[in-house]
Enzyme design. Structure first.
Site, PDB file in Angstrom:
ATOM      1  N   GLU A   1       0.821  -1.207   0.000  1.00  0.00           N
ATOM      2  CA  GLU A   1       0.000   0.000   0.000  1.00  0.00           C
ATOM      3  C   GLU A   1       0.858   1.260   0.000  1.00  0.00           C
ATOM      4  OE1 GLU A   1      -3.943   1.898   2.185  1.00  0.00           O
ATOM      5  OE2 GLU A   1      -2.916   0.198   3.124  1.00  0.00           O
TER       6      GLU A   1
ATOM      7  N   PHE B   1      -9.808  -9.573   0.405  1.00  0.00           N
ATOM      8  CA  PHE B   1      -9.445 -10.870  -0.167  1.00  0.00           C
ATOM      9  C   PHE B   1     -10.150 -11.026  -1.514  1.00  0.00           C
ATOM     10  CE2 PHE B   1      -8.373 -13.631   3.834  1.00  0.00           C
ATOM     11  CZ  PHE B   1      -7.289 -12.809   4.090  1.00  0.00           C
TER      12      PHE B   1
END
Length: 416
Positions: free
Chosen positions: A317, A404
């Protein structure tokens, strides 16, 4: 067509660090951890024995006992946060709205896992006779939460639940934003909820090695960006936002917290549970959100990151943020409020969007707590807001959530 402006006119929160918006923000501002030993079941044989549970929560304080028994905890939590938000916005008042123009769009990643676990366990331990609770299916299905809220208040506008793992409630907010700005509704009750601190929930995430196992010190187990982070800490609860068309809100004299100005979505198309190592999906989703909002990267003041405290996710990220923001990445505040609340899975987007809105309103960036050792793979020049909240005039804040399956969603808010 001319898109309508959309603002936040109500908030409701039931979280591991506060059972209402005021207490939630106070704890967030003060860097309070919501983690502790699990009390919901015997964890003796589990690898992870702690989570961010709700504190001092009695559902019968909010919902009639008979009605509460017809709901899984994830729905109960949503009903509580929705009630606070609806009252906060004043849309519970007769004549303040057209019920046909008010919708409910919620997000949840898992839904009724508690009731599913209980009913299947009871059946397996029985004599094979299918004695299932008549409310089993209505309690379990993930869409029921939007239905329950609409039935309580009589809202007859768009009504559904988004499911995209940990990006679920961010997707709900973006969908709600789009429905209002496109003129398909005037008000949307939007948010997220999750109640997955159960044997199956904890055991399942343990099996895929996603959870921290720092049982000796739960309060410091959620360590985003720390060298010794070892997984996320599961949380539970619900947050609700009232999204409303700007002119509609002004006409009724509504309180306005902030404006929602853009949303982006993308997919990693890479792996079941791991992020793209270079943060490709995270990069694309932020670019998409900035483009949708019509703003430049250098206009962003604060990024509330997904920041789950996993070895791979945190690095990916930050790589994406540096790619998107360039040199401006060093001028923004970045923080992970999961270090305090834990990871609320499908409700993560809603709780972190609320953190952004409250940060804008109060001119304060909530901290990333539990930082002890620098990770040599993280650029030390980034301001990750370690330790304490930082005062800052925040005009624009961006919230990231990734799930996910490679689902990514970003939402952008602006001071108004």
């Amino acid at each position: 067509m001319t898109l309508r402006r959309v603002v936040v006119t109500g908030l409701g929160a039931l979280t591991p660090i506060g059972n209402n918006v005021t207490d939630f923000w106070q704890a967030l501002s003060n860097g309070v951890s919501g983690a502790g030993p699990i009390t919901k079941f015997n964890t003796e044989k589990f690898k992870t024995k702690f989570a961010c549970e709700l504190k001092n929560f009695n559902v019968e304080t909010f919902i009639d006992r008979k009605e509460a028994r017809k709901m899984d905890p994830f729905t109960q939590y949503a009903m509580v946060s929705a009630e606070e938000a609806v009252k906060d916005a004043g849309i519970d008042l007769p004549g303040s709205f057209d019920p046909d123009r008010v919708g409910v769009i919620f997000g949840s990643g898992i839904g009724g896992i508690k009731v599913f676990e209980e009913e299947v366990t009871s059946y397996v331990k029985g004599d094979g006779t299918p004695r299932f609770n008549p409310f089993f299916i209505p309690k379990m299905i993930v869409d029921i939460v939007a239905g329950q809220i609409s039935m309580k208040y009589g809202y007859r506008g768009p009504n559904f639940v988004t499911v995209s793992a940990c990006a679920s409630s961010s997707n709900a907010l973006v969908d709600a934003f789009n429905y209002v700005r496109l003129g398909m509704a005037d008000v949307i009750v939007a948010g997220g909820t999750e109640g997955a601190i159960t044997e199956a929930g904890i055991g399942g995430f343990n099996a895929c090695k996603a959870l921290s196992e720092r049982n000796d010190d739960p309060a410091t187990a959620s360590r985003p960006f720390d060298k010794d982070r070892d997984g996320f800490v599961m949380g539970e609860g619900s947050v609700t936002m009232i999204l409303e068309e700007y002119e509609h809100a002004k006409a009724r004299g509504a309180k306005i917290y902030a404006e929602i100005i853009g949303g982006g979505m993308s997919a990693d198309a890479y792996h079941l549970t791991a992020p793209h190592p270079e943060g490709l999906g995270a990069k694309n989703v932020m670019i998409n959100a900035l483009r949708d909002a019509g703003i430049k990267p250098e206009e962003v003041d604060y990024v509330n990151v997904h920041g789950t405290s996993t070895p791979l996710g945190d690095i990916a990220e930050l790589k994406a943020i540096q790619h998107v923001f360039g040199d401006h990445a060093y001028k923004i505040n970045i923080s992970s409020t999961k270090s305090m609340t834990g990871h609320l899975l499908g409700a993560a987007g809603a709780i972190e969007a609320a953190a952004c809105v409250l940060a804008i309103k109060n001119g304060l960036v909530p901290p990333t707590i539990n930082h002890f050792n620098d990770d040599e793979n993280i650029d030390p020049k980034l301001n990750l807001t370690f330790g304490k909240a930082q005062a800052r005039d925040i005009n624009i804040a961006l919230s990231n959530t990734f799930g996910f399956g490679g689902h990514n969603c970003s939402v952008i808010f602006r001071k108004i």
